[in-house]
Design an enzyme around this catalytic site. Structure first.
Site, PDB file in Angstrom:
ATOM      1  N   GLN A  14       0.732  -1.448   0.065  1.00  0.00           N
ATOM      2  CA  GLN A  14       0.076   0.007  -0.014  1.00  0.00           C
ATOM      3  C   GLN A  14       0.984   1.306  -0.047  1.00  0.00           C
ATOM      4  O   GLN A  14       0.610   2.329  -0.891  1.00  0.00           O
ATOM      5  CB  GLN A  14      -0.689  -0.026   1.261  1.00  0.00           C
ATOM      6  CG  GLN A  14      -1.989   0.997   1.147  1.00  0.00           C
ATOM      7  CD  GLN A  14      -2.643   1.363   2.521  1.00  0.00           C
ATOM      8  OE1 GLN A  14      -2.257   0.714   3.422  1.00  0.00           O
ATOM      9  NE2 GLN A  14      -3.430   2.301   2.459  1.00  0.00           N
ATOM     10  N   ASP A  36      10.161  -6.412  -4.059  1.00  0.00           N
ATOM     11  CA  ASP A  36       9.245  -7.084  -3.493  1.00  0.00           C
ATOM     12  C   ASP A  36       9.399  -8.522  -3.386  1.00  0.00           C
ATOM     13  O   ASP A  36      10.262  -8.993  -4.311  1.00  0.00           O
ATOM     14  CB  ASP A  36       7.841  -6.616  -3.888  1.00  0.00           C
ATOM     15  CG  ASP A  36       6.754  -6.795  -2.729  1.00  0.00           C
ATOM     16  OD1 ASP A  36       6.324  -5.648  -2.220  1.00  0.00           O
ATOM     17  OD2 ASP A  36       6.587  -8.096  -2.119  1.00  0.00           O
ATOM     18  N   TYR A 142       2.288  -7.920  16.096  1.00  0.00           N
ATOM     19  CA  TYR A 142       2.683  -6.710  15.238  1.00  0.00           C
ATOM     20  C   TYR A 142       3.411  -5.700  15.947  1.00  0.00           C
ATOM     21  O   TYR A 142       4.428  -5.054  15.845  1.00  0.00           O
ATOM     22  CB  TYR A 142       1.528  -6.317  14.228  1.00  0.00           C
ATOM     23  CG  TYR A 142       1.763  -5.144  13.409  1.00  0.00           C
ATOM     24  CD1 TYR A 142       2.426  -5.083  12.256  1.00  0.00           C
ATOM     25  CD2 TYR A 142       1.107  -3.886  13.839  1.00  0.00           C
ATOM     26  CE1 TYR A 142       2.581  -3.963  11.520  1.00  0.00           C
ATOM     27  CE2 TYR A 142       1.111  -2.613  13.048  1.00  0.00           C
ATOM     28  CZ  TYR A 142       2.129  -2.939  11.924  1.00  0.00           C
ATOM     29  OH  TYR A 142       2.354  -1.803  11.011  1.00  0.00           O
TER      30      TYR A 142
HETATM   31  P1  NAD Z   1       1.549  -3.817   2.816  1.00  0.00           P
HETATM   32  O1  NAD Z   1       1.046  -5.320   3.428  1.00  0.00           O
HETATM   33  O2  NAD Z   1       0.412  -3.246   1.932  1.00  0.00           O
HETATM   34  O3  NAD Z   1       2.852  -4.054   1.864  1.00  0.00           O
HETATM   35  C1  NAD Z   1       3.988  -4.844   2.276  1.00  0.00           C
HETATM   36  C2  NAD Z   1       4.696  -5.276   1.043  1.00  0.00           C
HETATM   37  O4  NAD Z   1       5.634  -6.450   1.857  1.00  0.00           O
HETATM   38  C3  NAD Z   1       4.044  -6.280   0.561  1.00  0.00           C
HETATM   39  O5  NAD Z   1       3.824  -6.104  -1.073  1.00  0.00           O
HETATM   40  C4  NAD Z   1       4.553  -7.700   0.556  1.00  0.00           C
HETATM   41  O6  NAD Z   1       4.351  -8.728  -0.509  1.00  0.00           O
HETATM   42  C5  NAD Z   1       5.905  -7.349   1.114  1.00  0.00           C
HETATM   43  N1  NAD Z   1       6.642  -8.180   1.752  1.00  0.00           N
HETATM   44  C6  NAD Z   1       6.045  -9.271   2.748  1.00  0.00           C
HETATM   45  N2  NAD Z   1       7.126 -10.230   3.108  1.00  0.00           N
HETATM   46  C7  NAD Z   1       8.191  -9.785   2.476  1.00  0.00           C
HETATM   47  C8  NAD Z   1       9.482 -10.130   2.409  1.00  0.00           C
HETATM   48  N3  NAD Z   1       9.726 -11.565   3.207  1.00  0.00           N
HETATM   49  N4  NAD Z   1      10.377  -9.665   1.676  1.00  0.00           N
HETATM   50  C9  NAD Z   1      10.214  -8.976   0.861  1.00  0.00           C
HETATM   51  N5  NAD Z   1       8.913  -8.252   0.578  1.00  0.00           N
HETATM   52  C10 NAD Z   1       7.892  -8.582   1.582  1.00  0.00           C
HETATM   53  O7  NAD Z   1       1.964  -2.915   3.984  1.00  0.00           O
HETATM   54  P2  NAD Z   1       2.080  -1.308   3.903  1.00  0.00           P
HETATM   55  O8  NAD Z   1       0.801  -0.791   4.312  1.00  0.00           O
HETATM   56  O9  NAD Z   1       2.493  -0.789   2.542  1.00  0.00           O
HETATM   57  O10 NAD Z   1       3.043  -1.119   5.083  1.00  0.00           O
HETATM   58  C11 NAD Z   1       4.381  -0.799   4.567  1.00  0.00           C
HETATM   59  C12 NAD Z   1       5.197  -0.631   6.343  1.00  0.00           C
HETATM   60  O11 NAD Z   1       4.538   0.520   7.043  1.00  0.00           O
HETATM   61  C13 NAD Z   1       4.986  -1.653   7.056  1.00  0.00           C
HETATM   62  O12 NAD Z   1       6.244  -1.740   8.006  1.00  0.00           O
HETATM   63  C14 NAD Z   1       3.861  -1.400   8.165  1.00  0.00           C
HETATM   64  O13 NAD Z   1       3.816  -1.899   9.475  1.00  0.00           O
HETATM   65  C15 NAD Z   1       3.981   0.052   8.163  1.00  0.00           C
HETATM   66  N6  NAD Z   1       2.770   0.641   8.616  1.00  0.00           N
HETATM   67  C16 NAD Z   1       1.551   0.542   7.620  1.00  0.00           C
HETATM   68  C17 NAD Z   1       0.527   1.400   7.850  1.00  0.00           C
HETATM   69  C18 NAD Z   1      -0.639   1.286   6.967  1.00  0.00           C
HETATM   70  O14 NAD Z   1      -1.655   1.698   7.509  1.00  0.00           O
HETATM   71  N7  NAD Z   1      -0.606   0.776   6.089  1.00  0.00           N
HETATM   72  C19 NAD Z   1       0.284   1.946   9.306  1.00  0.00           C
HETATM   73  C20 NAD Z   1       1.515   1.946  10.125  1.00  0.00           C
HETATM   74  C21 NAD Z   1       2.661   1.223   9.778  1.00  0.00           C
HETATM   75  N1  SER Z   2      -2.405   0.301   9.721  1.00  0.00           N
HETATM   76  C1  SER Z   2      -1.759  -0.700  10.513  1.00  0.00           C
HETATM   77  C2  SER Z   2      -2.634  -1.720  11.004  1.00  0.00           C
HETATM   78  O1  SER Z   2      -3.777  -1.565  11.237  1.00  0.00           O
HETATM   79  C3  SER Z   2      -1.450   0.198  11.673  1.00  0.00           C
HETATM   80  O2  SER Z   2       0.025  -0.067  11.827  1.00  0.00           O
HETATM   81  O3  SER Z   2      -1.999  -2.896  11.247  1.00  0.00           O
END
Ligand code: NAD
Ligand code: SER
Length: 321
Positions: A14, A36, A142
């Site tokens: 995302q 990825d 998490y």
């Molecule tokens: P997401 O799940 O949409 O994307 C994560 C990506 O990581 C995926 O494309 C997946 O294929 C890839 N992935 C998983 N395992 C892997 C591996 N072993 N090697 C390489 N790639 C791998 O997550 P996101 O929402 O894009 O979040 C990105 C970061 O931001 C994460 O660390 C998440 O904890 C953090 N975060 C996201 C949110 C949110 O609301 N989206 C909020 C707080 C923190």
């Molecule tokens: N949006 C994320 C979750 O709900 C917060 O890190 O996991």
């Protein structure tokens, strides 16, 4: 500006999809290597590679061969998916970060970005304007991995001088890529359901208020944090970051102002317990003071922009078919 060589890990997620685009705009398409674990036929553009962050040898070889100067490590298993597979979440979130920090030190990578989350907080954390320094005690795998990850970042900074920077993103709302298994994903699903069938069955309770942020603000915050001089960074665990706060009932009401026939009902599941342990709002005064952070979007402007863009996307899809 110096010619940076950027590596994005988890670039098909995302945040990764949008951050990669922003980094290409800033540093040049040829200087950003998007990776990825999974391949993507949609990403035939320059610079996409398959990389599992757990494959340390391949990761290290790529950093070396591409002369990487900055790593954005986004690969993770999010909160809801993590509760279904705790071992996987711990492994990817923790070992993935440790591989990144080790390789960055070994290969003298200049800067690392790794996002933490509001998931570090738990039921004992203050609910309103949750401070930067407070009780955390997360109750999800998490959250535990993010909390430990923050301390590892601080450790690598203190012990090895690594310039690693982090924010605790709130729940992120966007229309360009699907969310990846978080507790806050309802705030994206609700838009798709509202446009498609004017009805949404929410897995959180009506009054489950959470800190949220629109993706353009999250991308701005990330770029801003990474561009500021290192002397300005006083927090090497992760900065609190705030955008807006709302409950499912409040976002439903904001959507009804554009789609009056939209209806919502509530069938809380296991994700309500996760949401119930998180703060409702966040105090991000350190981010504001240290690197001038300020969000642009509130609930009303975010809802208007989301609906506008999702309508445009569905119209383009209809035209294509
Ligand atoms: P997401 O799940 O949409 O994307 C994560 C990506 O990581 C995926 O494309 C997946 O294929 C890839 N992935 C998983 N395992 C892997 C591996 N072993 N090697 C390489 N790639 C791998 O997550 P996101 O929402 O894009 O979040 C990105 C970061 O931001 C994460 O660390 C998440 O904890 C953090 N975060 C996201 C949110 C949110 O609301 N989206 C909020 C707080 C923190
Ligand atoms: N949006 C994320 C979750 O709900 C917060 O890190 O996991």
């Amino acid at each position: 500006m110096k010619n940076e060589r950027i590596l994005v890990i988890g670039a098909l997620g995302q945040i990764g999809r949008e951050l990669t685009m922003a980094l290409k705009k800033l540093h040049g398409v040829e200087n950003v290597i998007a990776t990825d674990r999974v391949d993507s036929q949609a990403d035939e553009d320059t610079g996409f590679r398959v990389l599992d962050v757990l494959d340390k040898a391949a990761f290290s070889a790529l950093v070396k061969s591409e002369g990487i100067t900055q790593i954005y490590m986004l690969a993770a298993i999010l909160s809801a998916t993590g509760e279904k597979n705790p071992q996987l979440a711990w492994n990817v979130n923790m070992q993935g970060l440790l591989n990144t920090l080790d390789i960055a030190v070994e290969q003298k990578v200049e800067k690392v970005f790794w996002p933490s989350s509001i998931g570090v907080f738990g039921p004992l954390s203050p609910k309103i304007n949750c401070p930067q320094f407070t009780v955390t005690e997360p109750e999800t795998v998490y959250g535990i991995s993010k909390c430990a990850g923050e301390y590892w970042c601080n450790y690598y900074h203190k012990k090895y001088g690594l310039d690693v920077r982090s924010v605790r993103y709130p729940g992120l709302i966007s229309y360009k890529a699907k969310p990846g298994g978080g507790t806050t994903d309802y705030a994206i699903d609700i838009f798709h359901a509202a446009i498609k069938e004017a009805f949404y069955n929410c897995y959180l309770e009506a009054d489950a208020t959470l800190p949220m942020m629109y993706m353009p603000d999250a991308i701005n915050a990330t770029l801003k944090l990474m561009q500021v001089t290192k002397e300005k960074i006083t927090i090497r665990t992760a900065y609190n970051l705030s955008g807006m706060s709302f409950s499912p009932a409040q976002i439903a009401k904001a959507i009804q102002q554009h789609i009056p026939e939209f209806k919502i009902c509530y069938t809380p599941d296991f994700r309500q317990e996760i949401a119930g342990a998180w703060p409702q709002s966040i105090d991000d005064s350190y981010a504001k003071a240290d690197w001038g952070w300020s969000p642009e979007y509130n609930l009303q402007t975010m809802v208007k922009d989301m609906l506008h863009n999702l309508h445009n996307i569905s119209e383009t899809e209809v035209q294509k078919n």
